[in-house]
Design an enzyme around this catalytic site. Structure first.
Site, PDB file in Angstrom:
ATOM      1  N   GLU A 212       3.449  64.333  15.072  1.00 39.92           N
ATOM      2  CA  GLU A 212       4.281  63.368  14.355  1.00 39.92           C
ATOM      3  C   GLU A 212       3.874  61.934  14.687  1.00 39.92           C
ATOM      4  OE1 GLU A 212       7.985  64.631  16.001  1.00 39.92           O
ATOM      5  OE2 GLU A 212       7.987  66.491  14.857  1.00 39.92           O
TER       6      GLU A 212
ATOM      7  N   LYS B  30       7.412  55.373  15.745  1.00 38.33           N
ATOM      8  CA  LYS B  30       8.064  56.562  16.292  1.00 38.33           C
ATOM      9  C   LYS B  30       8.788  57.259  15.157  1.00 38.33           C
ATOM     10  CE  LYS B  30      10.373  59.276  19.236  1.00 38.33           C
ATOM     11  NZ  LYS B  30      10.814  60.386  18.440  1.00 38.33           N
TER      12      LYS B  30
ATOM     13  N   TYR C   6       2.023  63.056  20.017  1.00 39.03           N
ATOM     14  CA  TYR C   6       3.386  63.520  20.227  1.00 39.03           C
ATOM     15  C   TYR C   6       3.870  64.223  18.971  1.00 39.03           C
ATOM     16  CZ  TYR C   6       8.070  63.292  22.276  1.00 39.03           C
ATOM     17  OH  TYR C   6       9.282  63.598  22.841  1.00 39.03           O
TER      18      TYR C   6
ATOM     19  N   ASP D 145      10.190  69.265  21.554  1.00 40.23           N
ATOM     20  CA  ASP D 145       9.152  68.236  21.622  1.00 40.23           C
ATOM     21  C   ASP D 145       7.932  68.739  22.370  1.00 40.23           C
ATOM     22  OD1 ASP D 145      10.655  66.263  20.303  1.00 40.23           O
ATOM     23  OD2 ASP D 145      11.682  65.738  22.156  1.00 40.23           O
TER      24      ASP D 145
ATOM     25  N   ASP E 125      18.544  61.731  27.605  1.00 40.64           N
ATOM     26  CA  ASP E 125      18.751  60.604  26.705  1.00 40.64           C
ATOM     27  C   ASP E 125      20.208  60.646  26.252  1.00 40.64           C
ATOM     28  OD1 ASP E 125      18.671  58.603  24.795  1.00 40.64           O
ATOM     29  OD2 ASP E 125      17.200  59.589  23.510  1.00 40.64           O
TER      30      ASP E 125
ATOM     31  N   ASP F 280      16.531  67.143  27.311  1.00 38.21           N
ATOM     32  CA  ASP F 280      15.556  67.526  26.299  1.00 38.21           C
ATOM     33  C   ASP F 280      14.215  67.762  26.984  1.00 38.21           C
ATOM     34  OD1 ASP F 280      14.471  67.943  23.748  1.00 38.21           O
ATOM     35  OD2 ASP F 280      13.987  65.827  23.503  1.00 38.21           O
TER      36      ASP F 280
ATOM     37  N   TYR G  15       9.773  55.313  29.825  1.00 43.24           N
ATOM     38  CA  TYR G  15      10.364  55.524  28.497  1.00 43.24           C
ATOM     39  C   TYR G  15      11.882  55.677  28.603  1.00 43.24           C
ATOM     40  CZ  TYR G  15      11.226  57.588  23.906  1.00 43.24           C
ATOM     41  OH  TYR G  15      11.705  57.849  22.651  1.00 43.24           O
TER      42      TYR G  15
END
Length: 169
Positions: free
Chosen positions: A25, A33, A52, A67, A93, A98, A123
């Site tokens: 992606e 993003k 990613y 992911d 997050d 995740d 991040y």
């Protein structure tokens, strides 16, 4: 900052690493993003250091596609590849955990593992600031490294009922 110590590569790990299909992606070096549905989530001031994407046949812990990042040369948006998953990083997050599979054609070196963990620690801090600006409460942190098999067990197989992430990102 919580950064786990890289896990040594036991003999025979290369044959034991699970293989997954990954759809890219965000190409390595991209500033845009995109989410799993293809829409732009935000434009980053820094380029993404990895390819990613997501594993289209698994749903991650927060309800979106699982992911995955792919180490190696830049890949185009939409590239689909079957690749070994050598580990995973857990990111929190807004209080939601995740997992992100770490994939490549070869086992990542200790330096590559450390770089992945450092990136996700950075991040998480940046995403925390963005969430404050968006008025989205919750904890943000990189929780460290885990085995790819653990992340796959925690994910759910995708079925035809999945219609996209249940929360906005």
């Amino acid at each position: 900052m919580k950064v786990a110590t890289p896990i040594p590569h036991p003999a025979g790990e290369a044959s034991a690493a699970p293989e997954v299909d990954v759809v890219i992606e965000i190409p390595k070096g991209s500033f845009i993003k995109r989410g799993s549905t293809g829409h732009v989530d935000f434009v980053s001031p820094l380029p993404c250091p990895f390819n990613y994407g997501s594993v289209p046949n698994y749903i991650g812990l927060e309800g979106d596609l699982l992911d995955a990042l792919v180490l190696g040369p830049r890949l185009r948006v939409g590239t689909v590849l079957r690749v070994k998953a050598w580990g995973a990083v857990t990111l929190t997050d807004r209080g939601m955990s995740d997992d992100k599979l770490v994939c490549s054609a070869y086992p990542p070196s200790d330096v590559e593992r450390r770089n992945v963990l450092q990136f996700f620690s950075f991040y998480a801090r940046c995403k925390g600031l963005l969430n404050v600006l968006r008025r989205r409460p919750g904890r943000n942190a990189c929780e460290g490294w885990l085995e790819a098999a653990q992340a796959l067990v925690r994910a759910q197989p995708r079925d035809d009922s999945w219609r996209g992430p249940p929360v906005p990102f």
